[in-house]
Design a protein around this motif. Structure first.
Motif, PDB file in Angstrom:
ATOM      1  N   LYS A   1      47.134  57.793  35.582  1.00  0.00           N
ATOM      2  CA  LYS A   1      47.397  58.464  36.858  1.00  0.00           C
ATOM      3  C   LYS A   1      46.357  58.124  37.924  1.00  0.00           C
ATOM      4  CE  LYS A   1      51.247  60.321  36.002  1.00  0.00           C
ATOM      5  NZ  LYS A   1      51.999  59.057  35.863  1.00  0.00           N
ATOM      6  N   SER A   2      45.163  57.706  37.479  1.00  0.00           N
ATOM      7  CA  SER A   2      44.122  57.323  38.440  1.00  0.00           C
ATOM      8  C   SER A   2      43.899  55.820  38.338  1.00  0.00           C
ATOM      9  CB  SER A   2      42.808  58.029  38.114  1.00  0.00           C
ATOM     10  OG  SER A   2      42.900  59.365  38.500  1.00  0.00           O
ATOM     11  N   ILE A   3      43.940  55.149  39.468  1.00  0.00           N
ATOM     12  CA  ILE A   3      43.866  53.682  39.429  1.00  0.00           C
ATOM     13  C   ILE A   3      42.721  53.150  40.302  1.00  0.00           C
ATOM     14  CG2 ILE A   3      46.341  53.471  38.959  1.00  0.00           C
ATOM     15  CD1 ILE A   3      46.593  52.521  41.944  1.00  0.00           C
ATOM     16  N   THR A   4      42.499  51.844  40.160  1.00  0.00           N
ATOM     17  CA  THR A   4      41.500  51.132  40.953  1.00  0.00           C
ATOM     18  C   THR A   4      42.247  50.283  41.973  1.00  0.00           C
ATOM     19  OG1 THR A   4      39.925  51.102  39.146  1.00  0.00           O
ATOM     20  CG2 THR A   4      39.702  49.341  40.769  1.00  0.00           C
ATOM     21  N   LEU A   5      41.783  50.301  43.214  1.00  0.00           N
ATOM     22  CA  LEU A   5      42.460  49.544  44.275  1.00  0.00           C
ATOM     23  C   LEU A   5      41.469  48.636  44.985  1.00  0.00           C
ATOM     24  CD1 LEU A   5      44.977  49.148  46.213  1.00  0.00           C
ATOM     25  CD2 LEU A   5      44.025  51.019  47.574  1.00  0.00           C
ATOM     26  N   GLU A   6      41.820  47.351  45.119  1.00  0.00           N
ATOM     27  CA  GLU A   6      41.023  46.476  45.985  1.00  0.00           C
ATOM     28  C   GLU A   6      41.849  46.141  47.223  1.00  0.00           C
ATOM     29  OE1 GLU A   6      39.652  42.573  44.652  1.00  0.00           O
ATOM     30  OE2 GLU A   6      38.608  42.320  46.563  1.00  0.00           O
ATOM     31  N   ILE A   7      41.294  46.470  48.369  1.00  0.00           N
ATOM     32  CA  ILE A   7      41.989  46.238  49.641  1.00  0.00           C
ATOM     33  C   ILE A   7      41.487  44.930  50.249  1.00  0.00           C
ATOM     34  CG2 ILE A   7      42.297  47.149  51.974  1.00  0.00           C
ATOM     35  CD1 ILE A   7      41.966  49.972  50.718  1.00  0.00           C
ATOM     36  N   GLY A   8      42.422  44.026  50.570  1.00  0.00           N
ATOM     37  CA  GLY A   8      42.033  42.706  51.091  1.00  0.00           C
ATOM     38  C   GLY A   8      41.473  41.862  49.964  1.00  0.00           C
ATOM     39  N   CYS A   9      42.242  41.792  48.864  1.00  0.00           N
ATOM     40  CA  CYS A   9      41.735  41.166  47.626  1.00  0.00           C
ATOM     41  C   CYS A   9      41.689  39.647  47.697  1.00  0.00           C
ATOM     42  CB  CYS A   9      42.604  41.596  46.447  1.00  0.00           C
ATOM     43  SG  CYS A   9      44.322  41.080  46.647  1.00  0.00           S
ATOM     44  N   GLY A  10      42.288  39.054  48.736  1.00  0.00           N
ATOM     45  CA  GLY A  10      42.228  37.601  48.911  1.00  0.00           C
ATOM     46  C   GLY A  10      42.735  36.864  47.680  1.00  0.00           C
ATOM     47  N   HIS A  11      41.900  35.957  47.157  1.00  0.00           N
ATOM     48  CA  HIS A  11      42.318  35.100  46.035  1.00  0.00           C
ATOM     49  C   HIS A  11      42.187  35.787  44.676  1.00  0.00           C
ATOM     50  CE1 HIS A  11      40.986  32.522  49.354  1.00  0.00           C
ATOM     51  NE2 HIS A  11      41.921  31.692  48.958  1.00  0.00           N
ATOM     52  N   GLY A  12      41.772  37.025  44.653  1.00  0.00           N
ATOM     53  CA  GLY A  12      41.779  37.799  43.412  1.00  0.00           C
ATOM     54  C   GLY A  12      40.612  37.558  42.457  1.00  0.00           C
ATOM     55  N   HIS A  13      39.588  36.788  42.908  1.00  0.00           N
ATOM     56  CA  HIS A  13      38.455  36.503  42.011  1.00  0.00           C
ATOM     57  C   HIS A  13      37.852  37.786  41.442  1.00  0.00           C
ATOM     58  CE1 HIS A  13      38.547  32.659  44.005  1.00  0.00           C
ATOM     59  NE2 HIS A  13      37.607  32.201  43.214  1.00  0.00           N
ATOM     60  N   PHE A  14      37.560  38.699  42.371  1.00  0.00           N
ATOM     61  CA  PHE A  14      36.858  39.903  41.948  1.00  0.00           C
ATOM     62  C   PHE A  14      37.737  40.747  41.021  1.00  0.00           C
ATOM     63  CE2 PHE A  14      35.800  44.374  42.327  1.00  0.00           C
ATOM     64  CZ  PHE A  14      34.443  44.370  42.038  1.00  0.00           C
ATOM     65  N   LEU A  15      38.975  40.997  41.447  1.00  0.00           N
ATOM     66  CA  LEU A  15      39.782  41.976  40.707  1.00  0.00           C
ATOM     67  C   LEU A  15      40.182  41.487  39.315  1.00  0.00           C
ATOM     68  CD1 LEU A  15      40.618  44.853  41.311  1.00  0.00           C
ATOM     69  CD2 LEU A  15      42.892  44.009  41.871  1.00  0.00           C
ATOM     70  N   VAL A  16      40.445  40.190  39.185  1.00  0.00           N
ATOM     71  CA  VAL A  16      40.803  39.668  37.861  1.00  0.00           C
ATOM     72  C   VAL A  16      39.614  39.838  36.913  1.00  0.00           C
ATOM     73  CG1 VAL A  16      41.373  37.557  36.568  1.00  0.00           C
ATOM     74  CG2 VAL A  16      42.661  38.144  38.623  1.00  0.00           C
ATOM     75  N   ALA A  17      38.403  39.513  37.394  1.00  0.00           N
ATOM     76  CA  ALA A  17      37.213  39.663  36.534  1.00  0.00           C
ATOM     77  C   ALA A  17      36.949  41.149  36.251  1.00  0.00           C
ATOM     78  CB  ALA A  17      36.002  39.023  37.221  1.00  0.00           C
ATOM     79  N   TYR A  18      37.135  41.990  37.279  1.00  0.00           N
ATOM     80  CA  TYR A  18      36.897  43.427  37.105  1.00  0.00           C
ATOM     81  C   TYR A  18      37.884  44.005  36.067  1.00  0.00           C
ATOM     82  CZ  TYR A  18      36.422  48.391  38.141  1.00  0.00           C
ATOM     83  OH  TYR A  18      36.211  49.746  38.033  1.00  0.00           O
TER      84      TYR A  18
END
Ligand SMILES: C[S@@+](CC[C@H](N)C(=O)[O-])C[C@H]1O[C@@H](n2cnc3c(N)ncnc32)[C@H](O)[C@@H]1O
Length: 197
Positions: A30-47
């Motif tokens: 029910k609680s999620i993590t959001l990256e706004i303006g994630c661009g190429h996704g480097h950060f979020l995929v590793a996170y």
């Protein structure tokens, strides 16, 4: 474009986005993590790879960047991330009511350096209002930029906002984004949502 046509396109887009979000969040916590303006996704995929218990959504308005982000996601064989093409405000307005944000990242947002363009900056009171409404009590908003004037201004805006408080917290995860790699230096702040449920 005539107003009525624009209204129909907007309404169709919201419906599409709602369907996409319902689908990807069906089995998410029910609680999620959001990256706004994630661009190429480097950060979020590793996170997401480092936090398999979390469900992460990355949002950006540029299709090409998201295609590359999706490619990284497939290569990493992750099932706890989705990338969505949408304006951040529309995504927040469309997020299912039961879904809350626990962790939010805004990394190297467009700084809009000219004074006449400051109104386009993401961090502004209206944006912080809606973000607080969608966030858990205590949810953390992580902001990072290489543009000192935007860093100072965004910090001031968040410090003055009644729904957010600057937090003395440690940056939770390091992974260079495309824009971080190009930057000579950067600064970060973290704020937490103080709106009680
Ligand atoms: C300067 S780039 C930074 C990308 C990435 N975070 C990085 O550090 O490499 C800013 C990103 O924010 C996206 N963006 C700008 N305004 C947006 C909005 N209203 N909603 C979603 N994404 C947005 C842009 O398309 C762009 O990919």
């Amino acid at each position: 474009m005539p107003i009525e046509e624009a209204r129909i396109i907007d309404s169709n887009r919201r419906q599409e986005l709602k369907t996409q979000l319902d689908e990807c969040l069906r089995e998410a916590p029910k609680s999620i993590t959001l990256e706004i303006g994630c661009g190429h996704g480097h950060f979020l995929v590793a996170y997401a790879a480092a936090h398999p218990q979390e469900y992460c959504i990355g949002v950006d308005i540029i299709e090409d960047r998201l295609v590359r982000a999706e490619r990284k996601l497939r290569r990493a064989e992750l099932t706890n991330v989705s990338f969505v093409r949408a304006d951040a405000m529309m995504l927040l307005e469309t997020l299912p009511k039961a879904v809350r944000l626990n962790c939010i990242f805004v990394l190297f947002p467009d700084p809009w350096p000219k004074r006449k363009h400051h109104k386009n900056r993401l961090i502004c009171p209206d944006f912080l209002n809606i973000l607080a409404k969608k966030a858990d009590f205590g949810a953390k908003l992580h902001f990072r930029t290489d543009h000192d004037p935007y860093f100072q201004k965004a910090r001031e805006v968040v410090a003055e906002h009644s729904d957010w408080e600057l937090a003395d917290a440690t940056w939770p995860f390091e992974c260079e984004t495309v824009f971080q790699e190009r930057a000579e230096s950067h600064q970060s702040w973290i704020a937490q949502n103080v709106v009680k449920p």
